[in-house]
Motif scaffolding. Structure first.
Motif, PDB file in Angstrom:
ATOM      1  N   THR A  20       0.852  -1.232  -0.167  1.00 13.27           N
ATOM      2  CA  THR A  20       0.020  -0.030   0.062  1.00 13.27           C
ATOM      3  C   THR A  20       0.740   1.348  -0.023  1.00 13.27           C
ATOM      4  O   THR A  20       2.127   1.210   0.374  1.00 13.27           O
ATOM      5  N   ARG A  21       0.347   2.313  -0.465  1.00 14.62           N
ATOM      6  CA  ARG A  21       0.943   3.510  -0.448  1.00 14.62           C
ATOM      7  C   ARG A  21      -0.044   4.725  -0.050  1.00 14.62           C
ATOM      8  O   ARG A  21      -1.179   4.711  -0.317  1.00 14.62           O
ATOM      9  N   ASN A  22       0.582   5.654   0.899  1.00 16.07           N
ATOM     10  CA  ASN A  22      -0.525   6.692   1.280  1.00 16.07           C
ATOM     11  C   ASN A  22       0.324   7.950   1.453  1.00 16.07           C
ATOM     12  O   ASN A  22       1.695   7.817   1.646  1.00 16.07           O
ATOM     13  N   TRP A  23      -0.317   9.067   1.547  1.00 21.77           N
ATOM     14  CA  TRP A  23       0.564  10.400   1.636  1.00 21.77           C
ATOM     15  C   TRP A  23      -0.325  11.181   2.795  1.00 21.77           C
ATOM     16  O   TRP A  23      -1.640  10.998   2.685  1.00 21.77           O
ATOM     17  N   ARG A  24       0.151  12.276   3.347  1.00 25.79           N
ATOM     18  CA  ARG A  24      -0.519  13.120   4.299  1.00 25.79           C
ATOM     19  C   ARG A  24       0.054  14.413   4.266  1.00 25.79           C
ATOM     20  O   ARG A  24       1.363  14.405   4.200  1.00 25.79           O
ATOM     21  N   ASP A  25      -0.727  15.468   4.499  1.00 29.35           N
ATOM     22  CA  ASP A  25      -0.094  16.809   4.759  1.00 29.35           C
ATOM     23  C   ASP A  25       0.472  16.979   6.199  1.00 29.35           C
ATOM     24  O   ASP A  25      -0.290  16.697   6.749  1.00 29.35           O
ATOM     25  N   THR A  26       1.647  17.603   6.318  1.00 25.61           N
ATOM     26  CA  THR A  26       2.052  17.909   7.598  1.00 25.61           C
ATOM     27  C   THR A  26       2.485  19.278   7.661  1.00 25.61           C
ATOM     28  O   THR A  26       2.597  19.848   6.569  1.00 25.61           O
ATOM     29  N   SER A  27       2.870  19.731   8.747  1.00 27.63           N
ATOM     30  CA  SER A  27       3.376  21.050   8.886  1.00 27.63           C
ATOM     31  C   SER A  27       4.698  21.212   8.456  1.00 27.63           C
ATOM     32  O   SER A  27       5.390  22.301   8.274  1.00 27.63           O
ATOM     33  N   HIS A  28       5.442  19.940   8.343  1.00 26.14           N
ATOM     34  CA  HIS A  28       6.822  19.976   7.736  1.00 26.14           C
ATOM     35  C   HIS A  28       6.917  19.285   6.328  1.00 26.14           C
ATOM     36  O   HIS A  28       7.779  18.924   5.852  1.00 26.14           O
ATOM     37  N   GLY A  29       5.663  19.543   5.502  1.00 29.06           N
ATOM     38  CA  GLY A  29       5.683  18.961   4.065  1.00 29.06           C
ATOM     39  C   GLY A  29       5.095  17.634   4.065  1.00 29.06           C
ATOM     40  O   GLY A  29       4.195  17.426   5.026  1.00 29.06           O
ATOM     41  N   VAL A  30       4.958  17.197   2.724  1.00 29.49           N
ATOM     42  CA  VAL A  30       4.010  15.974   2.530  1.00 29.49           C
ATOM     43  C   VAL A  30       4.985  14.458   3.043  1.00 29.49           C
ATOM     44  O   VAL A  30       5.992  14.557   3.046  1.00 29.49           O
ATOM     45  N   GLU A  31       4.073  14.037   4.074  1.00 24.93           N
ATOM     46  CA  GLU A  31       4.695  12.586   4.373  1.00 24.93           C
ATOM     47  C   GLU A  31       4.006  11.488   3.647  1.00 24.93           C
ATOM     48  O   GLU A  31       3.114  11.328   3.372  1.00 24.93           O
ATOM     49  N   LEU A  32       4.987  10.595   3.016  1.00 30.45           N
ATOM     50  CA  LEU A  32       4.642   9.541   2.313  1.00 30.45           C
ATOM     51  C   LEU A  32       4.960   8.283   3.123  1.00 30.45           C
ATOM     52  O   LEU A  32       5.982   8.232   3.985  1.00 30.45           O
ATOM     53  N   GLU A  33       3.987   7.233   3.234  1.00 30.07           N
ATOM     54  CA  GLU A  33       4.040   5.883   3.680  1.00 30.07           C
ATOM     55  C   GLU A  33       3.741   5.029   2.816  1.00 30.07           C
ATOM     56  O   GLU A  33       2.928   4.591   1.952  1.00 30.07           O
ATOM     57  N   PHE A  34       4.752   3.926   2.831  1.00 26.83           N
ATOM     58  CA  PHE A  34       4.884   2.814   1.835  1.00 26.83           C
ATOM     59  C   PHE A  34       4.822   1.689   2.934  1.00 26.83           C
ATOM     60  O   PHE A  34       5.924   1.477   3.699  1.00 26.83           O
ATOM     61  N   TRP A  35       4.096   0.648   2.505  1.00 31.14           N
ATOM     62  CA  TRP A  35       4.124  -0.525   3.254  1.00 31.14           C
ATOM     63  C   TRP A  35       4.635  -1.642   2.370  1.00 31.14           C
ATOM     64  O   TRP A  35       3.933  -2.001   1.235  1.00 31.14           O
ATOM     65  N   PHE A  36       5.722  -2.494   2.820  1.00 33.69           N
ATOM     66  CA  PHE A  36       6.245  -3.475   1.801  1.00 33.69           C
ATOM     67  C   PHE A  36       6.189  -4.740   2.603  1.00 33.69           C
ATOM     68  O   PHE A  36       6.105  -4.790   3.808  1.00 33.69           O
ATOM     69  N   THR A  37       5.921  -5.800   1.933  1.00 31.43           N
ATOM     70  CA  THR A  37       6.308  -7.228   2.517  1.00 31.43           C
ATOM     71  C   THR A  37       7.772  -7.439   2.088  1.00 31.43           C
ATOM     72  O   THR A  37       8.189  -7.635   0.976  1.00 31.43           O
ATOM     73  N   THR A  38       8.441  -8.101   2.920  1.00 34.06           N
ATOM     74  CA  THR A  38       9.663  -8.431   2.771  1.00 34.06           C
ATOM     75  C   THR A  38      10.124  -9.656   3.315  1.00 34.06           C
ATOM     76  O   THR A  38       9.427 -10.320   4.176  1.00 34.06           O
ATOM     77  N   GLY A  39      11.372 -10.377   2.843  1.00 32.44           N
ATOM     78  CA  GLY A  39      11.765 -11.556   3.626  1.00 32.44           C
ATOM     79  C   GLY A  39      12.005 -11.524   5.097  1.00 32.44           C
ATOM     80  O   GLY A  39      11.911 -12.530   5.643  1.00 32.44           O
ATOM     81  N   GLN A  40      11.919 -10.324   5.612  1.00 33.64           N
ATOM     82  CA  GLN A  40      12.099 -10.277   7.127  1.00 33.64           C
ATOM     83  C   GLN A  40      10.740  -9.758   7.927  1.00 33.64           C
ATOM     84  O   GLN A  40      10.947  -9.438   8.947  1.00 33.64           O
ATOM     85  N   GLY A  41       9.829 -10.071   7.128  1.00 35.64           N
ATOM     86  CA  GLY A  41       8.622  -9.443   7.553  1.00 35.64           C
ATOM     87  C   GLY A  41       7.973  -8.120   7.015  1.00 35.64           C
ATOM     88  O   GLY A  41       8.582  -7.503   6.196  1.00 35.64           O
ATOM     89  N   PRO A  42       6.901  -7.618   7.451  1.00 47.51           N
ATOM     90  CA  PRO A  42       6.238  -6.311   7.141  1.00 47.51           C
ATOM     91  C   PRO A  42       6.980  -5.151   7.328  1.00 47.51           C
ATOM     92  O   PRO A  42       7.786  -5.182   8.424  1.00 47.51           O
ATOM     93  N   LEU A  43       7.314  -4.077   6.387  1.00 52.07           N
ATOM     94  CA  LEU A  43       8.180  -3.150   6.602  1.00 52.07           C
ATOM     95  C   LEU A  43       7.606  -1.864   6.163  1.00 52.07           C
ATOM     96  O   LEU A  43       7.042  -1.981   5.183  1.00 52.07           O
ATOM     97  N   CYS A  44       7.454  -0.936   7.212  1.00 51.74           N
ATOM     98  CA  CYS A  44       6.875   0.446   6.714  1.00 51.74           C
ATOM     99  C   CYS A  44       7.992   1.419   6.236  1.00 51.74           C
ATOM    100  O   CYS A  44       8.910   1.881   7.383  1.00 51.74           O
ATOM    101  N   ALA A  45       7.996   1.910   5.369  1.00 56.17           N
ATOM    102  CA  ALA A  45       9.098   2.877   4.844  1.00 56.17           C
ATOM    103  C   ALA A  45       8.416   4.449   4.860  1.00 56.17           C
ATOM    104  O   ALA A  45       7.259   4.672   4.321  1.00 56.17           O
ATOM    105  N   VAL A  46       8.627   5.311   5.707  1.00 61.29           N
ATOM    106  CA  VAL A  46       8.169   6.843   5.769  1.00 61.29           C
ATOM    107  C   VAL A  46       9.067   7.518   5.371  1.00 61.29           C
ATOM    108  O   VAL A  46      10.454   7.706   5.681  1.00 61.29           O
TER     109      VAL A  46
END
Length: 457
Positions: A20-46
């Motif tokens: 999944t991919r998401n974005w949201r506006d913050t006071s410090h700019g746009v924040e992006l959130e990407f969820w991945f499935t990896t060999g080490q388990g679920p991973l959230c990249a912000v």
């Protein structure tokens, strides 16, 4: 691979598949959130501090400055890009996507033509890095609950095929009102299978049945089980528009939230038609895939897409209850024979799991995501697929994309010869599949080529 930095910081590299991919506006700019499935388990990249950008022809910049005078956060930067009219353009960078959309709307209202203003920050971030489905991420991981998290990692394209953890779920309800009887789940992963039925009331005899005192307990037991099993994908039959939407309405009625996302987060619903009959939902870190929609996208054809008919056609077996009064029989079993109802409910889940396995339809969804760059739960969207693949390559050639023509001129069809009525001994019929794409690929026809030809370059 891990690289030690100093005494405590460790940079690691992960290969993952985008869920999944998401974005949201913050006071410090746009924040992006990407969820991945990896060999080490679920991973959230912000990714923090991003901007939302669109382009404008330089000649329109003077008028644009007057119109956008109130937008104090906009930054105008020169870029080495041109429009399809061969005019140089500038980039307008905003601290929030909503500011960018508001500014683009205002410019259009004044007769200007902002370019590529409809691309959201999360999509642009991925497409400009040619990330389609899979990616390699490099950064310093830390634990956030049960999952890994990377802040501002380096993200690049790579080839990676995931092993997805999947749960098929199905609900049984009364024919009228919001009355939930039970929820069944069937999980499949490299570790094996898991089965459970959450039943309202006592009476079912199977070991895989958990009895609950009320609808709220049934719903909560299901949510707790999903959070503990932690699947990447939820599947079912009409699972978005019926099962998940029913549970959402039930949760609303009970004053609760349907926390089916990872980290027990709620989903975001969006209507796909004016009548509100078709919807899509996205839960952070977890994908909901409907078997009917996926089979249609893969060009399967059935006289009926009912689970009974499709399972009979593909598996040679079907539902335990079928017929015109199935709803009445379900209510009868709930009142008189919960053991049979639990068996029926779980069987539906298993049928969906078997259909997905037999058709390898999940592999199809993954392959399509890798090809188009779209999320695996996004059906159709040929225009978005084209944008994903074409825009970053267009930018590398030094151009930005034009807006769609407001005239909406239809493309001409193929030339059809007039028939010669009569009776013939031998008739040869030639039907050329995908003729337009074949011509486009053979002669390298594309929007930029057309623009260059029109401008004489």
């Amino acid at each position: 691979m891990a690289i030690q930095i100093g005494r405590s910081l460790t940079v690691q590299t992960f290969k993952g598949f985008l869920l999944t991919r998401n974005w949201r506006d913050t006071s410090h700019g746009v924040e992006l959130e990407f969820w991945f499935t990896t060999g080490q388990g679920p991973l959230c990249a912000v990714v923090r501090g991003e901007h939302s950008v669109f382009f404008l022809v330089e000649d329109e910049l003077g008028r644009a400055r007057e119109i956008l005078a109130v937008e104090t956060t906009v930054k105008i930067k020169p870029v080495s890009l041109r429009s399809f009219s061969m005019a140089p353009v500038v980039g307008l960078y905003f601290n929030s996507y909503r500011q960018a959309r508001r500014a683009a709307d205002e410019l259009r209202a004044r007769g200007l033509d902002p370019l590529e203003a409809d691309i959201n920050p999360a999509d642009r971030f991925l497409m400009e890095r040619f990330v389609a489905g899979s990616a390699v991420l490099r950064g310093e991981p830390r634990r956030r609950g049960r999952h890994l998290m990377l802040e501002n990692p380096v993200i690049k394209a790579t080839q990676y095929r995931p092993t997805l953890k999947v749960v098929s779920f199905d609900i049984e309800t009364a024919m009228e009102g919001l009355q939930l009887y039970c929820i069944a789940v069937h999980g499949t992963s490299i570790d094996g299978e898991a089965r459970q039925v959450f039943m309202l009331g006592e009476g079912a005899q199977q070991a895989f049945v958990r009895s609950c005192a009320n609808q709220g307990e049934v719903l909560q037991a299901f949510l707790d089980w999903v959070a503990d099993y932690d699947p990447d994908v939820l599947i079912g039959w009409n699972v978005v528009n019926f099962d998940t939407w029913y549970l959402q309405r039930l949760a609303d009625q009970l004053g609760r939230r349907l926390l089916l996302g990872r980290e027990r987060r709620p989903g975001h619903w969006r209507e796909l038609d004016d009548d509100g009959d078709r919807r899509t939902v996205q839960f952070p870190g977890r994908v909901v895939l409907d078997g009917i929609e996926l089979l249609r996208a893969a060009f399967y054809r059935f006289e009926s897409f009912s689970l009974e008919n499709v399972s009979r056609q593909l598996l040679g077996t079907g539902k335990l209850l079928h017929g015109s009064d199935r709803g009445g029989e379900i209510t009868h079993q709930f009142l008189q024979d919960k053991t049979s109802l639990a068996r029926y409910n779980l069987k539906d889940c298993e049928l969906v799991s078997e259909i997905f396995a037999t058709t390898a339809i999940l592999d199809f969804a993954v392959a399509r995501s890798v090809m188009t760059g779209l999320n695996i739960d996004r059906m159709g969207a040929s225009v978005a697929s084209f944008d994903n693949l074409y825009l970053p390559r267009l930018h590398r050639q030094g151009y930005v994309a034009p807006n769609a023509s407001s005239e909406q001129i239809a493309s001409p069809g193929g030339f059809v010869l007039d028939s010669m009525p009569g009776i013939y001994d031998h008739v040869l019929v030639l039907d050329f599949k995908s003729l337009y794409p074949s011509i486009i690929r053979t002669f390298f026809i594309d929007p930029l080529g057309l623009a260059l030809g029109v401008c004489g370059e």
